[in-house]
Design an enzyme around this catalytic site. Sequence first.
Site, PDB file in Angstrom:
ATOM      1  N   ASP A 148      21.982  43.677  24.969  1.00 14.86           N
ATOM      2  CA  ASP A 148      22.401  44.688  24.003  1.00 14.86           C
ATOM      3  C   ASP A 148      21.893  44.302  22.615  1.00 14.86           C
ATOM      4  O   ASP A 148      20.866  43.637  22.490  1.00 14.86           O
ATOM      5  CB  ASP A 148      23.930  44.833  24.032  1.00 14.86           C
ATOM      6  N   HIS A 196      26.901  47.856  18.283  1.00 18.90           N
ATOM      7  CA  HIS A 196      27.020  48.355  19.652  1.00 18.90           C
ATOM      8  C   HIS A 196      27.371  47.246  20.635  1.00 18.90           C
ATOM      9  O   HIS A 196      28.279  47.390  21.458  1.00 18.90           O
ATOM     10  CB  HIS A 196      25.718  49.028  20.061  1.00 18.90           C
ATOM     11  N   SER A 400      28.555  54.052  27.400  1.00 15.51           N
ATOM     12  CA  SER A 400      28.366  52.644  27.030  1.00 15.51           C
ATOM     13  C   SER A 400      29.633  51.838  27.243  1.00 15.51           C
ATOM     14  O   SER A 400      29.576  50.618  27.436  1.00 15.51           O
ATOM     15  CB  SER A 400      27.957  52.521  25.557  1.00 15.51           C
TER      16      SER A 400
END
Length: 453
Positions: A148, A196, A400
């Site tokens: 990520d 994120h 996600s």
Amino acid sequence: MQIKKKYIVLPIIFLALFSGEISGQATKIKSSEAYDILVDSDDQYVSALHSIKKNKGEILYNVPEIHLIQADLSSKGYKDIVHNVTSSDNIMKSNDTEKTKVTNNNIKISEDKFPFWAVQWDMKKITNNGEDYKFIIPNDHVTVGLVDSGVDVNHPSLKSSILKNGSENLVPKGGRNQSDTTETGNPNDISDKLGHGTEVAGQITSDLNVRGSFPGVKMHVYRALGTTTSNPYWIMKGIIASADQNDAVINVSLGKYLLSNKDQNNSIEYKSWKKAISYAYRKGSIIVASSGEDGLNEDDQNSILKHYMKLQNLQKASGTVYDTPAQLKNVVSVGSTGPDDTVSDFSNYGNKIEFYAPGGDTSLYAKYGPQKWNELDLNDSQLVATTAIDGGYTYAYGTSFSAPKVTGAIASFIAKYQWYDKPHQVTKYIQKVTHRNKQGLRIINENFLQKKP
């Protein structure tokens, strides 16, 4: 508090492609061009490196485990590789316009005023209101990999889980094509600049305030997204690095739509994805990836192709569009459900999606608008609470945040029953014991931990 509704093209972060070229035929090249080269053997890989050096080319990035090279080549260098190393089908111009696009669909929340577990409706659903946590047995041999944007390594809810030894920053110095001066290329810099990765990590391993699906499980972090640029090969390298560290489950809450057609458009990237996934699978790792977030039926190839054409601003295109990597073989694909256990308004859906897990829902925002949403305080009941950068917490939504719940659940099963290096057996067993609901969705839960296989 206000929430802006933003429909996101693939899970919160996507690799945005803007090239209008759909033909894979060799084109006239400039004095120097960036090329992707994918060969079949160690010998060809060595020969390609030799040819690049001989013709004064520059290696931009390489993934030796799958015989992939990105290099800057002159016309002479290109011809030398085609004539002496591999065919023109295995060397194509790189897509140099991919950018990291981040849509942070979240609202920061204050720790001192936030009733964490009380609003974690999503975790309650997959853990039988928290009862299944009793059946999780930590196992030092079971780790997960997070591919990520990095992680907040000092976050109080995550820091005890992060394995710095083995974690790696895979973004090269300068990012893509030396266009990002903030990227130093330091392999130890796994700090999250985008947010994120930290939000995804909280859904797996958070063990303080917010709970993940496998609290405290140890995690390797592979930073594969730059602050402004992206490259799918960085993600592939993260998958390979994770497999080399023997991570039982690899979470990839990232993706893109990739077109493959008879003209071999993007064929090198498509083949590279398959090789990277096969590499990890052979090593015994299970890859879990989030599905797209455009509300598309992934069984309807025509609608996906039309969506791809719109994204790419194309008048026409032909071939098969893959939701990559979620839709590829040996990847566990995950869609999102809302509080009512139906498909979230933003989530892709269809028989090609293997599991679903709660990721929030924003349909009431569309119905009521921001003022009514806030008056009813719908963040608590409709969105997902998770960790955020700078030691904070946030509300968020997206596939996600569905994928990491599945990652944690699968890892907890492997840890308890010690089904090491058996990706096929593990996923088939969990499919078998995870029943479909009335809508036909196989929603992940951890009650299989109570049933000895």
